[in-house]
Design an enzyme around this catalytic site. Sequence first.
Site, PDB file in Angstrom:
ATOM      1  N   HIS A  34      42.788  38.498  29.999  1.00  0.00           N
ATOM      2  CA  HIS A  34      42.059  39.117  30.444  1.00  0.00           C
ATOM      3  C   HIS A  34      42.896  39.938  31.539  1.00  0.00           C
ATOM      4  O   HIS A  34      43.213  39.513  32.442  1.00  0.00           O
ATOM      5  CB  HIS A  34      40.992  39.112  30.828  1.00  0.00           C
ATOM      6  CG  HIS A  34      39.714  40.580  30.659  1.00  0.00           C
ATOM      7  ND1 HIS A  34      39.641  40.939  29.148  1.00  0.00           N
ATOM      8  CD2 HIS A  34      39.875  41.180  32.010  1.00  0.00           C
ATOM      9  CE1 HIS A  34      38.428  42.094  29.850  1.00  0.00           C
ATOM     10  NE2 HIS A  34      38.813  41.966  30.831  1.00  0.00           N
ATOM     11  N   CYS A  35      43.502  41.022  31.196  1.00  0.00           N
ATOM     12  CA  CYS A  35      43.620  41.735  32.707  1.00  0.00           C
ATOM     13  C   CYS A  35      43.616  43.229  33.281  1.00  0.00           C
ATOM     14  O   CYS A  35      42.842  44.000  32.940  1.00  0.00           O
ATOM     15  CB  CYS A  35      45.663  42.693  31.544  1.00  0.00           C
ATOM     16  SG  CYS A  35      46.389  43.324  33.304  1.00  0.00           S
TER      17      CYS A  35
END
Length: 170
Positions: free
Chosen positions: A140-141
């Site tokens: 998850h960026c």
Amino acid sequence: MILLVAAIIVVSYYAVVILTWGPHLLQGGFNSFLSFAIIAVFHFLLVMLVWCYFMVVFCDPGSVPENWKLVVEEGNSEEGSSMPLTDCVAPENLASAISSSDGMERRHGVRYCRQCENGKPPRCHHCSVCQRCVLKMDHHCIWVVNCVGARNYKFFLLFLVSYQTIPIIF
């Protein structure tokens, strides 16, 4: 974070086009041609960067369909039928139910997500930020405020390549 990335892009544009190479366009000669070429390449890379960034942000990374079930092919070649294994087996006993004809247990990626209460395909992980299972989840960026998964991984890599190429050239 999206506004921060947009601000970085605007500052980069101002520094490269307005301050550095834009004034050389008015001088004429080789400097004018060189600055025009550099500005053209910069605009191409900038458009590629912005397009890839928005594709990563707004594309669904790929989620598991509701009531996903593993379909196991039968060993009988004359029938060629497939059987949904999860119709007759509880999710807790699903992994132990898959066995080959000689009694040896085969290892398939049959798993069950407790948060989603759904089956999980191989390389699928539950994201604690998005609260859903993502296919081929990488991470998850926080820069794109989205998971990087099966459907937006290509755009994420292109965003990184164009983001790293701009400072090297200019």
